[in-house]
Design a protein around this motif. Structure first.
Motif, short mmCIF file in Angstrom:
data_model
loop_
_atom_site.label_atom_id
_atom_site.label_comp_id
_atom_site.label_asym_id
_atom_site.label_seq_id
_atom_site.Cartn_x
_atom_site.Cartn_y
_atom_site.Cartn_z
N GLN A 128 0.83 -1.19 0.00
CA GLN A 128 0.00 0.00 0.00
C GLN A 128 0.87 1.25 0.00
O GLN A 128 1.90 1.32 0.66
CB GLN A 128 -0.92 0.01 1.22
N LEU A 129 0.43 2.25 -0.75
CA LEU A 129 1.11 3.53 -0.81
C LEU A 129 0.21 4.61 -0.24
O LEU A 129 -1.02 4.54 -0.34
CB LEU A 129 1.47 3.89 -2.26
N ARG A 130 0.84 5.61 0.39
CA ARG A 130 0.08 6.75 0.89
C ARG A 130 -0.44 7.56 -0.29
O ARG A 130 0.12 7.52 -1.40
CB ARG A 130 0.94 7.64 1.79
N VAL A 131 -1.50 8.31 -0.06
CA VAL A 131 -2.08 9.14 -1.13
C VAL A 131 -1.04 10.10 -1.67
O VAL A 131 -0.93 10.32 -2.89
CB VAL A 131 -3.31 9.91 -0.59
N LEU A 132 -0.21 10.66 -0.78
CA LEU A 132 0.81 11.60 -1.21
C LEU A 132 1.85 10.92 -2.11
O LEU A 132 2.39 11.54 -3.03
CB LEU A 132 1.51 12.21 0.01
N GLN A 133 2.11 9.64 -1.87
CA GLN A 133 3.05 8.92 -2.72
C GLN A 133 2.46 8.68 -4.11
O GLN A 133 3.19 8.75 -5.11
CB GLN A 133 3.45 7.60 -2.06
N TRP A 134 1.17 8.39 -4.18
CA TRP A 134 0.53 8.26 -5.48
C TRP A 134 0.56 9.59 -6.24
O TRP A 134 0.77 9.63 -7.46
CB TRP A 134 -0.91 7.77 -5.34
N ILE A 135 0.35 10.68 -5.50
CA ILE A 135 0.42 12.01 -6.11
C ILE A 135 1.83 12.25 -6.65
O ILE A 135 2.02 12.81 -7.73
CB ILE A 135 0.02 13.10 -5.10
N ALA A 136 2.84 11.81 -5.87
CA ALA A 136 4.23 11.97 -6.31
C ALA A 136 4.49 11.19 -7.60
O ALA A 136 5.17 11.67 -8.51
CB ALA A 136 5.18 11.51 -5.20
N LEU A 137 3.96 9.98 -7.68
CA LEU A 137 4.14 9.17 -8.89
C LEU A 137 3.45 9.81 -10.10
O LEU A 137 4.00 9.83 -11.21
CB LEU A 137 3.60 7.76 -8.67
N ILE A 138 2.25 10.34 -9.87
CA ILE A 138 1.54 11.03 -10.95
C ILE A 138 2.31 12.28 -11.37
O ILE A 138 2.44 12.60 -12.56
CB ILE A 138 0.11 11.39 -10.52
N LEU A 139 2.86 12.98 -10.36
CA LEU A 139 3.64 14.18 -10.65
C LEU A 139 4.88 13.84 -11.47
O LEU A 139 5.28 14.59 -12.36
CB LEU A 139 4.04 14.86 -9.35
N LEU A 140 5.48 12.71 -11.17
CA LEU A 140 6.63 12.28 -11.96
C LEU A 140 6.23 12.01 -13.41
O LEU A 140 6.95 12.37 -14.35
CB LEU A 140 7.24 11.02 -11.34
N ALA A 141 5.07 11.39 -13.58
CA ALA A 141 4.58 11.14 -14.95
C ALA A 141 4.32 12.46 -15.67
O ALA A 141 4.60 12.59 -16.87
CB ALA A 141 3.30 10.31 -14.89
N VAL A 142 3.80 13.46 -14.94
CA VAL A 142 3.58 14.78 -15.54
C VAL A 142 4.92 15.40 -15.96
O VAL A 142 5.04 15.99 -17.03
CB VAL A 142 2.84 15.70 -14.55
N GLY A 143 5.92 15.25 -15.09
CA GLY A 143 7.24 15.77 -15.42
C GLY A 143 7.80 15.14 -16.68
O GLY A 143 8.37 15.82 -17.54
N MET A 144 7.61 13.83 -16.81
CA MET A 144 8.08 13.15 -18.01
C MET A 144 7.31 13.62 -19.25
O MET A 144 7.87 13.76 -20.34
CB MET A 144 7.91 11.63 -17.86
N SER A 145 6.02 13.89 -19.07
CA SER A 145 5.22 14.36 -20.20
C SER A 145 5.67 15.75 -20.64
O SER A 145 5.71 16.04 -21.84
CB SER A 145 3.74 14.40 -19.80
N LEU A 146 6.01 16.61 -19.67
CA LEU A 146 6.51 17.94 -20.02
C LEU A 146 7.78 17.84 -20.84
O LEU A 146 7.95 18.50 -21.86
CB LEU A 146 6.78 18.75 -18.74
N ALA A 147 8.69 17.00 -20.37
CA ALA A 147 9.97 16.85 -21.07
C ALA A 147 9.76 16.23 -22.45
O ALA A 147 10.42 16.62 -23.42
CB ALA A 147 10.92 16.01 -20.23
N THR A 148 8.85 15.27 -22.53
CA THR A 148 8.59 14.61 -23.81
C THR A 148 7.92 15.55 -24.79
O THR A 148 8.14 15.47 -26.00
CB THR A 148 7.71 13.37 -23.59
N GLN A 149 7.08 16.46 -24.28
CA GLN A 149 6.44 17.44 -25.15
C GLN A 149 7.47 18.27 -25.88
O GLN A 149 7.31 18.60 -27.05
CB GLN A 149 5.53 18.36 -24.34
N SER A 150 8.58 18.55 -25.20
CA SER A 150 9.65 19.29 -25.84
C SER A 150 10.20 18.53 -27.04
O SER A 150 10.47 19.09 -28.09
CB SER A 150 10.78 19.56 -24.84
N GLN A 151 10.36 17.18 -26.85
CA GLN A 151 10.88 16.37 -27.95
C GLN A 151 9.89 16.30 -29.11
O GLN A 151 10.27 16.37 -30.27
CB GLN A 151 11.18 14.95 -27.46
N THR A 152 8.60 16.17 -28.79
CA THR A 152 7.59 16.07 -29.84
C THR A 152 7.52 17.35 -30.66
O THR A 152 7.48 17.32 -31.89
CB THR A 152 6.22 15.77 -29.20
#
Length: 339
Positions: A128-152
């Motif tokens: 089990q993960l805390r809600v804040l940890q799930w938010i952190a994982l989602i935030l990491l995915a957002v960060g990757m999307s931002l960086a990938t948008q630059s490449q696209t």
């Protein structure tokens, strides 16, 4: 020597650093070997994966104590077939992905593993993960999307300005599709492997069976023509052998990290490799860093802080944090004066 390596592999930070460096070098060296052969691979990629698996197996057998080596029981090894085959498919697809993606793009899309592994890890391991940890994982995915948008955007603009490279967009989406397949193979194989490693009495014993089946799977996939090329080491250069060596070290570090940490630690370590990969790509491959990529890196750093910071620390006010830092500094100064 065996005792020294045993102590070293129990250090989580050493494993993280080794994984981060070898993961970055893997994509960079594969790209370098591709460029040396005019955009393709002069060597058989499956042969390179086979040699890496064989090297891992030799290391695991050499490090396994003789009594444990004699006590190996093949009857308990069948579950390792699943992660071994999936890892073989994943390692082979890495070469295909790097035909279409630049090294930083590969690293960024490789973080799809974060989401797929989190899902599989939660279902299988039931951690089990805390809600804040799930938010952190989602935030990491957002960060990757931002960086990938630059490449696209970079690829799209380049395709519009230069009509000679009409396949740029197709290459990118082909690479993304391959990376999605890699992410699910990695998630299922990684979680299954971690479960087997933590269940086993010895991580090296688990590695022996994993790499045995991985080597057999590669042997079957290689085919007769591939064996001829392998026996003649066709297309193999110093860079190719460095690719094999990096893959072997990477596999060992991941196995030990599964034993003494978990999948999430491994994924964050992979994310940390992005900075190093981008830096080297700027220096040697002419890669251009844009604002979106930097924003993605910063967002990823915030994600790390949110995931691993203690809950009581995150609930403190800024005044409480500053007061704690001030008290700690005064205490250290007082200790220095007494000495």
């Amino acid at each position: 020597m065996r005792d020294f390596l045993d102590q070293l592999t129990r250090n989580r930070w050493v494993l993280i650093v080794v994984l981060m460096i070898t993961y970055s070098l893997q994509s960079l060296t594969i790209t370098a070997s591709k460029q040396q052969s005019g955009g393709g691979f002069a060597y058989d990629a499956t042969a390179a994966v086979l040699l890496a698996e064989a090297l891992k197996l030799v290391f695991a057998l050499a490090m396994l104590p003789p009594p444990a080596r004699r006590a190996l029981d093949p009857s308990v090894s069948l579950p390792y077939v699943v992660p071994a085959v999936l890892y073989m498919v994943q390692n082979r697809l890495v070469f295909e992905a790097l035909r279409y993606l630049l090294p930083p793009e590969y690293q960024l899309w490789n973080n799809l593993k974060l989401l797929t592994t989190s899902i599989v890890y939660r279902i299988v391991i039931r951690k089990q993960l805390r809600v804040l940890q799930w938010i952190a994982l989602i935030l990491l995915a957002v960060g990757m999307s931002l960086a990938t948008q630059s490449q696209t955007c970079s690829r799209t603009k380049e395709a519009q300005e230069t009509s000679t490279d009409t396949s740029s967009s197709w290459n990118m989406w082909t690479g993304i599709g391959i990376m999605m397949t890699i992410s699910w193979c990695s998630a299922v194989a990684g979680v299954a492997n971690e479960w087997l490693i933590k269940k086993s009495a010895n991580v090296l014993e688990a590695n022996v069976w994993l790499y045995t089946y991985g080597t057999l799977a590669c042997c079957i996939q290689l085919g007769s023509a591939g064996w001829v090329r392998l026996l003649h080491l066709e297309g193999f250069t110093a860079v190719t052998w460095f690719v094999v060596f990096c893959n072997a070290i990477l596999g060992q570090s991941i196995a030990f990290l599964f034993r003494y940490a978990d999948q999430i630690v491994k994924l964050y370590a992979v994310c940390a490799a992005m900075g190093f990969t981008t830096l080297v790509s700027v220096l040697f491959f002419g890669f251009e860093v844009r604002f979106h990529m930097l924003a993605g890196y910063i967002t990823s750093m915030i994600s790390v802080a949110l995931y691993y910071a203690p809950p009581d620390f995150l609930n403190k006010t800024d005044s409480e944090v500053l007061a704690a830092v001030s008290c700690s500094t005064r205490a250290e100064n007082g200790t220095d004066k007494t000495h």
